[in-house]
Design a protein around this motif. Structure first.
Motif, mmCIF file in Angstrom:
data_model
loop_
_atom_site.group_PDB
_atom_site.id
_atom_site.type_symbol
_atom_site.label_atom_id
_atom_site.label_comp_id
_atom_site.label_asym_id
_atom_site.label_seq_id
_atom_site.Cartn_x
_atom_site.Cartn_y
_atom_site.Cartn_z
ATOM 1 N N HIS A 168 -1.633 6.529 -5.832
ATOM 2 C CA HIS A 168 -1.836 5.807 -4.569
ATOM 3 C C HIS A 168 -1.263 6.581 -3.385
ATOM 4 O O HIS A 168 -0.718 6.009 -2.450
ATOM 5 N N ARG A 170 1.203 8.840 -3.351
ATOM 6 C CA ARG A 170 2.650 9.034 -3.312
ATOM 7 C C ARG A 170 3.106 10.276 -4.065
ATOM 8 O O ARG A 170 4.293 10.474 -4.278
ATOM 9 N N ARG A 207 -2.993 6.359 0.419
ATOM 10 C CA ARG A 207 -1.887 5.407 0.563
ATOM 11 C C ARG A 207 -2.259 4.277 1.522
ATOM 12 O O ARG A 207 -1.989 3.099 1.252
ATOM 13 N N HIS A 210 -4.640 1.837 -0.239
ATOM 14 C CA HIS A 210 -3.910 0.978 -1.170
ATOM 15 C C HIS A 210 -3.129 -0.098 -0.425
ATOM 16 O O HIS A 210 -3.147 -1.277 -0.810
ATOM 17 N N ALA A 211 -2.485 0.294 0.658
ATOM 18 C CA ALA A 211 -1.675 -0.660 1.419
ATOM 19 C C ALA A 211 -2.551 -1.713 2.087
ATOM 20 O O ALA A 211 -2.219 -2.910 2.070
ATOM 21 N N ARG A 214 -3.714 -4.540 -0.019
ATOM 22 C CA ARG A 214 -2.685 -5.552 -0.246
ATOM 23 C C ARG A 214 -2.546 -6.461 0.972
ATOM 24 O O ARG A 214 -2.304 -7.661 0.835
ATOM 25 N N VAL A 224 4.543 -4.925 1.708
ATOM 26 C CA VAL A 224 3.555 -3.871 1.471
ATOM 27 C C VAL A 224 4.139 -2.503 1.819
ATOM 28 O O VAL A 224 3.999 -1.546 1.056
ATOM 29 N N ASP A 227 6.619 -1.393 -0.850
ATOM 30 C CA ASP A 227 6.056 -1.122 -2.172
ATOM 31 C C ASP A 227 5.106 0.061 -2.208
ATOM 32 O O ASP A 227 4.791 0.567 -3.293
ATOM 33 N N THR A 228 4.617 0.500 -1.061
ATOM 34 C CA THR A 228 3.582 1.538 -1.055
ATOM 35 C C THR A 228 4.064 2.877 -0.497
ATOM 36 O O THR A 228 3.254 3.774 -0.267
ATOM 37 N N TYR A 230 5.926 3.577 2.389
ATOM 38 C CA TYR A 230 6.154 3.781 3.813
ATOM 39 C C TYR A 230 7.646 3.665 4.118
ATOM 40 O O TYR A 230 8.386 2.942 3.441
ATOM 41 N N LEU A 236 4.062 1.781 8.487
ATOM 42 C CA LEU A 236 2.800 1.209 8.026
ATOM 43 C C LEU A 236 1.921 0.834 9.218
ATOM 44 O O LEU A 236 0.720 1.122 9.230
#
Length: 269
Positions: A168, A170, A207, A210-211, A214, A224, A227-228, A230, A236
């Protein structure tokens, strides 16, 4: 304006493909945006409606299109529309479209420029079919028949793309280069030439995608962001605004944001 969205009832046999069908009923023009997504997108328009999309150079296009990996959202005007959208990874796109995705990066072309008269014949058949599942089967067979093996990505580039997508966005770029055994500069050059984005930009796009999925599901921006990967919620916010031109709350409400099972449950057969 009302929307009907359909999804294939079975897994697609051609790897790296994702399809959705749309029927958008009229009621006046609606202005939407095509949001950047980590895939090359093909739109097969087969109805009697009308839509216009503006490419990054400001030119207005309509009809069946191939869209490369976009860097920014582009405006879309819909009056009524019947189409099938096919999203494919850059690795699959090269084999299906017959051109490197780097040549499509940040832009779009008429599909007839790539496939000639076959596009009109395909769209006529799609129009005549009675249901979405038959259309999906025809498109999948058409794409499978067009697969070519003379435009492969370097194995190292394909591996790097899959690592970026699978993590995702990362996966550290320096780590990618180290594990491949290339210098950072060589990875940057080969990846950009074959995928159409630098590894860093590709990771940011994956990324973001994916964010924002969510966010579409209603998750809190702070959660978010944490968890992703940022740095914080402001980080974000900046990425969402850069890719969509809108703050997270507005971007998450975009109708054409995420055409997949998470944002668009199937409503048509």
């Amino acid at each position: 304006m009302s929307w009907e969205v359909a999804r294939p009832s079975r897994a697609l046999a051609v790897r790296g493909l994702d399809m959705a069908g749309f029927r958008i009923h009229g009621g006046g023009s609606e202005f939407l945006r095509a949001i950047p997504h980590p895939a090359v997108t093909v739109l097969l328009e087969f109805g009697e409606g009308r839509f216009d999309i503006q490419d990054p150079a400001g030119r207005t296009r309509t009809g069946s299109l191939a869209l490369g990996l976009l860097r920014d959202a582009v405006p879309l005007r819909v009056e009524a529309l019947e189409c099938v959208q096919v999203r494919m990874s850059p690795l699959a796109a090269s084999a299906v479209l017959g051109m490197p995705p780097s040549e499509l990066s940040g832009t779009m072309v008429g599909l007839d420029e790539l496939w000639g008269r076959d596009v009109a014949r395909l769209c006529e058949r799609l129009h005549e079919m009675p249901c979405w599942q038959e259309r999906f089967a025809l498109i999948e067979a058409t794409l499978a028949a067009r697969l070519r093996d003379d435009l492969p990505a370097d194995p190292e580039v394909a591996w790097a793309w899959r690592r970026i997508a699978g993590s995702h966005g990362r996966y550290r770029i320096e780590q990618l280069a180290s594990e491949i055994g290339w210098s950072r500069q060589r990875l940057w050059s080969r990846f950009g030439a074959q995928i159409g984005l630098t590894p860093k930009r590709a990771a940011r796009l994956v990324r973001f995608d994916h964010a924002v999925h969510r966010l579409v599901r209603g998750q809190a921006p702070a959660r978010v962001a944490a968890d992703t990967g940022y740095t914080d919620q402001s980080h974000l916010h900046r990425d969402v605004r850069e890719f969509t031109g809108a703050p997270p709350a507005s971007a998450a409400a975009e109708p054409f944001l995420t055409v997949d099972d998470r944002a668009w449950p199937s409503t048509g057969g």
